[in-house]
Design a protein around this motif. Structure first.
Motif, PDB file in Angstrom:
ATOM      1  N   MET A 107      -9.497  -4.414   0.068  1.00  0.00           N
ATOM      2  CA  MET A 107      -8.407  -5.373  -0.047  1.00  0.00           C
ATOM      3  C   MET A 107      -8.770  -6.755   0.477  1.00  0.00           C
ATOM      4  O   MET A 107      -8.174  -7.761   0.065  1.00  0.00           O
ATOM      5  CB  MET A 107      -7.163  -4.848   0.682  1.00  0.00           C
ATOM      6  CG  MET A 107      -6.538  -3.625   0.037  1.00  0.00           C
ATOM      7  SD  MET A 107      -5.027  -3.051   0.873  1.00  0.00           S
ATOM      8  CE  MET A 107      -3.891  -4.387   0.476  1.00  0.00           C
ATOM      9  N   TRP A 114      -1.547  -1.131  -4.188  1.00  0.00           N
ATOM     10  CA  TRP A 114      -2.716  -0.351  -3.775  1.00  0.00           C
ATOM     11  C   TRP A 114      -2.288   1.060  -3.408  1.00  0.00           C
ATOM     12  O   TRP A 114      -1.169   1.285  -2.941  1.00  0.00           O
ATOM     13  CB  TRP A 114      -3.408  -1.004  -2.579  1.00  0.00           C
ATOM     14  CG  TRP A 114      -3.946  -2.372  -2.854  1.00  0.00           C
ATOM     15  CD1 TRP A 114      -3.223  -3.538  -2.901  1.00  0.00           C
ATOM     16  CD2 TRP A 114      -5.293  -2.719  -3.144  1.00  0.00           C
ATOM     17  NE1 TRP A 114      -4.057  -4.590  -3.195  1.00  0.00           N
ATOM     18  CE2 TRP A 114      -5.334  -4.124  -3.346  1.00  0.00           C
ATOM     19  CE3 TRP A 114      -6.487  -1.997  -3.248  1.00  0.00           C
ATOM     20  CZ2 TRP A 114      -6.516  -4.806  -3.636  1.00  0.00           C
ATOM     21  CZ3 TRP A 114      -7.663  -2.664  -3.533  1.00  0.00           C
ATOM     22  CH2 TRP A 114      -7.672  -4.056  -3.736  1.00  0.00           C
ATOM     23  N   LYS A 145      -7.017  -0.075  -5.972  1.00  0.00           N
ATOM     24  CA  LYS A 145      -6.036  -0.936  -6.615  1.00  0.00           C
ATOM     25  C   LYS A 145      -5.402  -0.250  -7.817  1.00  0.00           C
ATOM     26  O   LYS A 145      -6.071   0.430  -8.583  1.00  0.00           O
ATOM     27  CB  LYS A 145      -6.715  -2.228  -7.076  1.00  0.00           C
ATOM     28  CG  LYS A 145      -5.770  -3.334  -7.474  1.00  0.00           C
ATOM     29  CD  LYS A 145      -6.544  -4.588  -7.840  1.00  0.00           C
ATOM     30  CE  LYS A 145      -5.590  -5.758  -8.077  1.00  0.00           C
ATOM     31  NZ  LYS A 145      -4.559  -5.450  -9.088  1.00  0.00           N
ATOM     32  N   VAL A 162       0.850  -1.184   0.000  1.00  0.00           N
ATOM     33  CA  VAL A 162       0.000   0.000   0.000  1.00  0.00           C
ATOM     34  C   VAL A 162       0.889   1.239   0.000  1.00  0.00           C
ATOM     35  O   VAL A 162       1.757   1.387   0.872  1.00  0.00           O
ATOM     36  CB  VAL A 162      -0.930   0.033   1.235  1.00  0.00           C
ATOM     37  CG1 VAL A 162      -1.733   1.337   1.265  1.00  0.00           C
ATOM     38  CG2 VAL A 162      -1.858  -1.169   1.251  1.00  0.00           C
TER      39      VAL A 162
END
Length: 416
Positions: A398, A374, A366, A250
């Protein structure tokens, strides 16, 4: 040595820490990576401390000729720009202006509304779990107006915001004095917004959330996000004490997110609005009870744990250009007339950068061209406010849960 996890979150500001917490709550093994050894050392440290449930309309570019002319001449107290950097950020400003049309601004407001409405409740849950009730005050904040024209415009905005549940109490001079007897000035009026929460140590709150993450088994490692590379079955980052490897990553690095997404080929129009603050002692027995915005002078005074925090408006410049705290220097004598301020607590003003997209909506979701990548950045003026809410939204996406808000307005695909 190599550390492995399900997910690596890059960036330990309010946004990244909250994303890590929400993913952890849903059973994921998460490693939080930052270039600093502690959370909340950058943008999350410097703000007015508001969990801003009352700002349903984002900070868009003005459409009236008067403010635009003042901005162009660098005469507005709330906005300043570096002339030498103008070629670098002018194309982004044009996109910002286009996205600020009434129709598009309303779209941004409606899109962000579920996050705004959820913001305080999500913070309250984390604050209770982190056991730091002293870091949330339910005072709301006060917006002061020195001219009847600015007050009238604010009342129009309040009436529109009221359609979305925003409450505000209009104060006359006696009402202002009753709530803040330490203020001095000739005011046309004020609006008290009671719903927003106030955090007297925003950086401390990010650290408290990071400590909660660690107590629940999360790992915090120092590393360089610029070393991120995709490997077979996952992602790898170079850390101070060895590599970090995970299936998913992320990007929650706020104004530094471009250090990851640009090398990967994503043309996301991320820019920054720089800002400054300075803590000062209060003179005598003076007490400031609420964060106070002097709307005509373009600064905020907020009663932080370290002292009265004077925060400035927006400076358009390159993210890494040397600090130029002109707005602090100009605001300080005006602030001293508003409230009895003593000596500065710090030797020099602090500078930070707000990560902004032209439509004033974050990128959450995403990445379309890389498996396991992400995004969660671009929260503009509302990183503190929205961190827990967007962390929840991202974690739901997620882990395959039903998102509590429509994620489509925040998708990176909106930029092509």
């Amino acid at each position: 040595m190599e550390s492995r996890a399900d997910i690596v979150v890059l960036g330990a500001g309010m946004v990244g820490v909250c994303a890590a917490l929400h993913l952890q709550q849903r059973g994921r093994d998460v490693i939080l990576v930052d270039r600093h050894e502690r959370a909340g050392e950058e943008t999350s440290y410097g703000n007015a401390g508001l969990i801003e449930r009352a700002s349903v309309f984002p900070y868009m570019f003005p459409r009236e000729a008067g403010p635009i002319l003042r901005y162009a001449l660098n005469r507005a107290p709330e906005v300043r720009y570096h002339a030498a950097d103008l070629p670098a950020f002018l194309p982004w400003l044009v996109r910002y202006f286009v996205a600020s049309s009434p129709e598009r601004a309303l779209h941004s407001a409606v899109s962000a509304l579920p996050l705004i409405r959820r913001s305080l409740a999500e913070h309250e849950a984390l604050i209770e779990e982190a056991d730091v009730p002293q870091l949330l005050r339910r005072t709301g904040w006060i917006k002061l107006f020195r001219s009847h024209a600015t007050l009238a415009k604010a009342l129009e905005t309040l009436a529109r915001a009221g359609q979305y549940g925003v409450e505000g109490e209009v104060l006359d001079s006696a009402g202002i004095a009753g709530r803040e007897p330490g203020l001095t000035g000739d005011f046309a009026g004020a609006i008290h917004f009671p719903a927003p929460g106030f955090v007297p140590d925003p950086g401390g709150l990010a650290k408290a959330y990071a400590a909660l993450f660690a107590r629940k088994g999360g790992r915090f490692l120092v590393g360089d996000a610029r070393t991120l590379e995709q490997r077979s079955g996952g992602w790898r980052i170079a850390g101070t004490n060895g590599a970090v490897v995970a299936r998913e990553v992320v990007v929650a690095m706020g104004p530094w997110s471009d250090q990851v997404f640009r090398p990967l080929g994503y043309p996301i129009p991320l820019a920054v609005k720089r800002g400054y603050h300075l803590h000062l002692a209060a003179r005598g027995n003076a007490v400031l009870h609420h964060p106070v915005l002097d709307s005509d002078m373009g600064f905020v005074l907020a009663p932080m744990n370290r002292g009265i925090r004077l925060t400035t408006g927006v400076e358009f410049a390159r993210r890494d250009a040397p600090p130029t705290p002109v707005q602090v220097e100009r605001a300080l004598p005006r602030a001293r007339k508003l409230f009895p301020l003593g000596e500065p607590v710090e030797t020099k003003p602090w500078m930070g950068a707000r990560p902004c997209l032209p439509d004033m909506l974050p990128v959450i979701g995403k990445a379309p061209r890389h498996n396991g990548l992400w995004f969660d950045f671009g929260h503009q003026h509302h990183g503190l406010t929205l961190g827990p809410a967007t962390g929840r939204l991202l974690a739901e996406m997620m882990t395959g849960a039903t998102p509590f808000a429509d994620p489509k307005p925040f998708a990176v695909e909106r930029f092509g």
